[in-house]
Design an enzyme around this catalytic site. Structure first.
Site, PDB file in Angstrom:
ATOM      1  N   LYS A  11       0.852  -1.183   0.000  1.00 40.11           N
ATOM      2  CA  LYS A  11       0.000   0.000   0.000  1.00 40.11           C
ATOM      3  C   LYS A  11       0.892   1.239   0.000  1.00 40.11           C
ATOM      4  O   LYS A  11       1.928   1.275   0.677  1.00 40.11           O
ATOM      5  CB  LYS A  11      -0.898  -0.033   1.243  1.00 40.11           C
TER       6      LYS A  11
ATOM      7  N   SER B 203      -9.486   1.761   3.023  1.00 38.72           N
ATOM      8  CA  SER B 203      -8.625   2.533   2.142  1.00 38.72           C
ATOM      9  C   SER B 203      -7.596   1.683   1.398  1.00 38.72           C
ATOM     10  O   SER B 203      -6.946   2.169   0.479  1.00 38.72           O
ATOM     11  CB  SER B 203      -7.905   3.616   2.950  1.00 38.72           C
TER      12      SER B 203
ATOM     13  N   SER C 228     -10.015  -0.647   6.987  1.00 40.84           N
ATOM     14  CA  SER C 228      -9.304  -0.429   5.731  1.00 40.84           C
ATOM     15  C   SER C 228      -8.614  -1.657   5.160  1.00 40.84           C
ATOM     16  O   SER C 228      -8.127  -1.619   4.026  1.00 40.84           O
ATOM     17  CB  SER C 228      -8.273   0.695   5.906  1.00 40.84           C
TER      18      SER C 228
END
Length: 516
Positions: free
Chosen positions: A111, A192, A216
């Protein structure tokens, strides 16, 4: 007769081709080509050992897939320009020294809020951090490299881990654009850690890492029919990760199977002096021998599970049928299911104090992260707010805003009365909520499909695992969540693995099928 340069005749060439084809066919009968799509870490490692696959060919496959699918999915912000060179290096190491770690030659997507000291940027999806230089790898990345993993690239995300504005789209960032769901392009990819989930779901990498503050990892895993593990806060180090909250942030795996997620988890847990307080507290939960030992097909047998139906049944009979089917499966595999209004009302607890804590933590923690960068266009949250005003078009400021940033900037510090009161309230919420229900009914875990569980787990810092559970009539995936108390990963792994092996819900996205 036509001759080729060097005196080789046309007949000789055809004889050579026929002989080669004959040999290739014989080899194919002995060693059929290794199918990379949907392959697990153990399968890939076996192929490495058998010589039917190399890390270089694996990386080449993923780069090719990214090139084909990423223009539609926007799951990857950057591909590591050194990925092929790194793959060649680990291939050579395997020949010379053997396997050096549990992830030797395995490509991993990170990420884009997890720092890597290489040619990749770490920006949390924002142009404000483009060109910044991190002092070192995030600790989890150092652990991955030590285990022999190849950092394939950076995955897209909801910008600033979805902590910039009141209203934004899951998976959108200024740098990455709009990440799309791997099954239904018009559906939400959730966030996210959107790109981390979409990337592995669409076979753009073997495994990925995401981060979670409140949902997330679990939510994008659920929405893209993959497995996500939200570890106990402190089980994995947050050092080198663009933060939201030291009270709630955690780093965890997002993978296609529970097995892969556990293999990845085993390599990234542990104490870190750079995240001393949290990792020291959680280190006692790490079992001797690691987490792979809990991958048991009989992991549901004897477990007491609290069923939190929540609002899920209100979404219609189609989804409700999945939950009923799965409850029947869990009972058949030896689990005792506890359903009552006390367990079900758990998700109705007010979580108002959570945002007060997050806003205070964000300003404090982010300013520390920015101050440690070797080079950066911004050094404080106030600088980022100004940057967004100056680059409003690129950052779509007038569409999404930065209200969360402004509230965080106006907080009065971690010693303030309002912060301490909110933090105490969060602790009491956990004690009188999840803890009380688990202890009262002697439950090993809670089971739910309701998204409201994210906030409760975030506030508590407790672990959860999302496993594929079904698809809507429109083909959009959804997951089932197994959650428990601090340090309960061994139990959750047993339960989730047994459930996965019995149900085997995941199917390959249509986009991948079209590409094959």
């Amino acid at each position: 007769m036509l001759n080729y340069r060097g005196g080789i005749s046309f007949l000789q060439v055809w004889l050579f081709i026929l002989f080669s084809l004959h040999g290739s066919c014989q080899n194919a009968l002995k060693d059929p080509p290794f199918r990379i799509e949907e392959a697990t870490i153990p399968q890939i490692q076996s192929a490495f050992e058998a010589g039917t696959l190399t890390s270089k060919s694996l990386v080449e496959f993923y780069i090719h897939t990214i090139g084909k699918l990423n223009p539609q999915l926007h799951a990857v912000i950057e591909v590591n320009p050194d990925a092929l060179l790194l793959a060649e290096k680990v291939d050579a190491e395997r020949v010379k020294r053997g396997v050096i770690g549990g992830l030797h030659g395995i490509p991993v997507l990170l990420k884009d809020n997890i720092a890597s000291k290489d040619k990749l940027n770490t920006t949390a999806g924002s142009f404000a951090l483009l060109g910044s230089k991190v002092p070192r790898d995030a600790t989890v990345v150092s652990k991955l490299k030590k285990a022999g993993a190849i950092i394939l690239g950076k995955a897209s995300l909801s910008e600033w881990a979805n902590f910039r504005a009141n209203i934004s789209l899951d998976g959108w960032s200024a740098r990455g654009g709009q990440c799309k769901n791997s099954y239904v392009l018009t559906a939400s990819p959730c966030g996210s850690s959107s790109g981390s989930a979409v990337g592995v779901s669409a076979n753009m990498a073997t495994v990925s890492l995401g981060t979670e503050t409140a949902g997330s990892i679990l939510c994008p895993a659920s929405s893209n029919s993959v497995v996500g593990i939200k570890p106990t806060v402190g089980l994995t180090s947050r050092a080198g990760v663009v933060p939201i909250s030291h009270n709630q942030d955690t780093v965890g795996p997002i993978c296609r199977t529970v097995t892969d997620a556990v293999y990845l988890l085993d390599e990234i847990v542990g104490y870190d002096v750079r995240d001393h307080r949290a990792t020291k507290s959680a280190a006692r939960f790490i079992p001797k021998g690691g987490y792979k030992q809990f991958l048991k097909t009989n992991g549901l047998n004897g477990k007491r599970l609290g069923i939190v139906e929540g609002q899920f049944l209100q979404s219609g009979p189609y989804k409700a049928a999945y939950l009923n089917k799965h409850m029947t499966t869990m009972r058949a595999k030896g689990a005792t299911l506890v359903k009552n209004h006390v367990v079900n009302d758990l998700l109705n607890i007010s979580i108002d104090g959570q945002y007060t804590v997050l806003e205070h933590d964000f300003k404090h923690d982010l300013n520390i992260y920015l101050s440690e960068l070797l080079q950066s266009p911004v050094r404080t949250l106030a600088d980022i707010i100004s940057f967004n005003l100056q680059h409003a078009a690129e950052e779509k400021l007038f569409k999404y805003g930065q209200e969360a940033f402004l509230r965080a900037e106006n907080t009065s510090g971690l010693r303030s009365h309002i912060y301490r009161k909110a933090l105490k309230g969060n602790h009491m919420l956990t004690k009188n909520g999840i803890d009380k229900v688990l202890e009262t009914y002697k439950l090993d875990a809670l089971v739910t499909l309701d998204v409201r569980v994210y906030s409760l787990l975030g506030i508590a810092g407790y672990p959860g695992i999302s496993v594929p559970a079904g698809y809507t009539k429109a083909g959009v995936p959804f997951g089932i969540y197994f959650v428990g108390q601090r340090g309960s990963e061994p139990t959750l792994i047993q339960i989730s693995y047994a459930f996965e092996q019995e149900t085997k819900v995941r199917r390959i996205p249509l986009l991948n099928k079209e590409m094959l």
